[in-house]
Design an enzyme around this catalytic site. Sequence first.
Site, PDB file in Angstrom:
ATOM      1  N   ASP A  80     -56.946-135.131  60.538  1.00 54.86           N
ATOM      2  CA  ASP A  80     -57.709-133.893  60.721  1.00 54.86           C
ATOM      3  C   ASP A  80     -57.578-133.036  59.468  1.00 54.86           C
ATOM      4  O   ASP A  80     -56.806-133.339  58.553  1.00 54.86           O
ATOM      5  CB  ASP A  80     -57.202-133.132  61.950  1.00 54.86           C
ATOM      6  N   LYS A  81     -58.341-131.971  59.445  1.00 58.35           N
ATOM      7  CA  LYS A  81     -58.345-130.997  58.353  1.00 58.35           C
ATOM      8  C   LYS A  81     -58.300-129.603  58.959  1.00 58.35           C
ATOM      9  O   LYS A  81     -58.811-129.374  60.060  1.00 58.35           O
ATOM     10  CB  LYS A  81     -59.611-131.195  57.513  1.00 58.35           C
ATOM     11  N   HIS A  82     -57.702-128.679  58.226  1.00 54.86           N
ATOM     12  CA  HIS A  82     -57.729-127.269  58.644  1.00 54.86           C
ATOM     13  C   HIS A  82     -58.003-126.412  57.431  1.00 54.86           C
ATOM     14  O   HIS A  82     -57.432-126.623  56.355  1.00 54.86           O
ATOM     15  CB  HIS A  82     -56.402-126.844  59.275  1.00 54.86           C
ATOM     16  N   SER A  83     -58.887-125.425  57.581  1.00 50.66           N
ATOM     17  CA  SER A  83     -59.168-124.455  56.532  1.00 50.66           C
ATOM     18  C   SER A  83     -58.633-123.097  56.955  1.00 50.66           C
ATOM     19  O   SER A  83     -58.684-122.739  58.135  1.00 50.66           O
ATOM     20  CB  SER A  83     -60.679-124.352  56.281  1.00 50.66           C
ATOM     21  N   THR A 120     -65.982-122.374  62.854  1.00 52.53           N
ATOM     22  CA  THR A 120     -66.674-123.653  63.040  1.00 52.53           C
ATOM     23  C   THR A 120     -67.317-123.745  64.423  1.00 52.53           C
ATOM     24  O   THR A 120     -68.447-124.240  64.559  1.00 52.53           O
ATOM     25  CB  THR A 120     -65.687-124.811  62.822  1.00 52.53           C
ATOM     26  N   ARG A 168     -49.184-110.569  68.274  1.00 51.50           N
ATOM     27  CA  ARG A 168     -49.157-110.335  66.816  1.00 51.50           C
ATOM     28  C   ARG A 168     -50.397-109.587  66.359  1.00 51.50           C
ATOM     29  O   ARG A 168     -50.338-108.721  65.483  1.00 51.50           O
ATOM     30  CB  ARG A 168     -49.060-111.669  66.080  1.00 51.50           C
ATOM     31  N   SER A 183     -48.310-121.140  63.872  1.00 52.29           N
ATOM     32  CA  SER A 183     -49.507-121.010  64.697  1.00 52.29           C
ATOM     33  C   SER A 183     -50.507-122.126  64.390  1.00 52.29           C
ATOM     34  O   SER A 183     -51.025-122.781  65.293  1.00 52.29           O
ATOM     35  CB  SER A 183     -50.146-119.641  64.464  1.00 52.29           C
ATOM     36  N   LYS A 187     -50.831-126.191  66.970  1.00 53.34           N
ATOM     37  CA  LYS A 187     -52.060-126.692  67.606  1.00 53.34           C
ATOM     38  C   LYS A 187     -52.464-128.042  67.029  1.00 53.34           C
ATOM     39  O   LYS A 187     -52.953-128.909  67.757  1.00 53.34           O
ATOM     40  CB  LYS A 187     -53.183-125.666  67.445  1.00 53.34           C
ATOM     41  N   LYS A 188     -52.275-128.219  65.725  1.00 52.93           N
ATOM     42  CA  LYS A 188     -52.623-129.503  65.111  1.00 52.93           C
ATOM     43  C   LYS A 188     -51.708-130.619  65.603  1.00 52.93           C
ATOM     44  O   LYS A 188     -52.164-131.716  65.923  1.00 52.93           O
ATOM     45  CB  LYS A 188     -52.564-129.389  63.580  1.00 52.93           C
TER      46      LYS A 188
END
Length: 437
Positions: A80-83, A120, A168, A183, A187-188
């Site tokens: 996967d990818k996260h930005s 997204t 937060r 955080s 989730k990932k």
Amino acid sequence: MLPQEIIRAKRDGQVLSAQAIEAFVRGITDGSVSEGQIAAFGMAVYFNGMHRDEAVALTRAMQNSGDVLQWRDLDGPVVDKHSTGGVGDNVSLMLAPLVASCGAYVPMISGRGLGHTGGTLDKMDAIPGYQSYPDKALFDKVVRACGCAIIGPTGDLAPADKRFYAVRDVTATVESIPLITASILSKKLASGIGGLVLDVKTGSGAFMASFEGAQALAQSLVQVANGAGLPTSALISDMNEPLANCAGNALEVRNAVDFLTNAHHQPRLAEVVLNLAAHMLVTAGLAQTVADGLAKAEAALKSGYAAEKFGHMVQGLGGPQDFIEKASCYLPQAGLQVPVYAGGSGYLHAIDTRIIGMSVVTLGGGRLRPQDRIDPAVGISDIMPLGTEVKAGDVLAVVHAQTQDKAEMARQMVQQAMQLDDRAPPSHPVIYEMVTA
């Protein structure tokens, strides 16, 4: 362990044990820790930070606070990818099907827009019928059949993070690198992936505007992810101008379809998409080197196989079966298109990208409050690239709006954001550096 004793220890700068952190996260999950105690813990971490092992323990505890997906019986690697978010950042829409077309599985759990940055899921919701929150059975089916699925987080994934983040958000402790790290990664990790590549943005439209801040976040994310057993690397990329030449949900989906079908490639956007794809393929073991990964990604894009994967994913999640062929017919369009004209001549020297993002929010394409509804049709298109030589009267961008009042507000904001000068600006690399474990 009593929550107040854990808070006291972190307040006094002590290094917490994994057992103490796990106990506190259990309390967040089952409600035995109050919101006040969560706020106090968050503020203690904000001021005193966390060692890597503490951040790993926090990440792991929040990962295991709910369901953890399993993909062990798939016949290929799961990545996967996260930005960290930006303006005109529609990379996920192209990246998931592109990497899937090279043999990996990409169960991409994404989020909605936050502040001036687009989300997204909001982009995918511009597609009629698309289910961004499918049940687990449909999610599993689409990932297996198409190789990828872009959806929102279920309520069962990392529920401790959801409660912690809500506190937060209203107690001024969002901007803590250890808490941001835990955080994102909890989730990932809960999504069951075997590898991750991060796109950490820096510049005027980024959450971390300074390069030093982006670098610190990238290093934290990579170190903690690998410490938690998830092979991870990160690119630090530029967000001093929108990545796509548009910002707004339907506009960015149209842009992604053009990219996947090879109708139009913007150099900066292509560089980010293809480099992230290459690194994901290396992480997945499907390419030996980044150069090998780039070649495979470019071939999959050129062949049209990535576009085919995207179309199958959209259909599998309830969208039109001919969406790729008829995207313009399905995507909503705003009633007004208003050009933003240059008031003088020179070079487009700088873009305040955050203002571009906020102009989309002003038009109704983002949220001022969590409950706000988004208009997917509005946004900004045809954004002129930095460094372009401009003559008075040239079109700097086009505002897509539903009312004249909002069009005028957005037009003024875009004009304010785009600064002309008689000097060409210094060039910025699209990708600044790679961060590895």
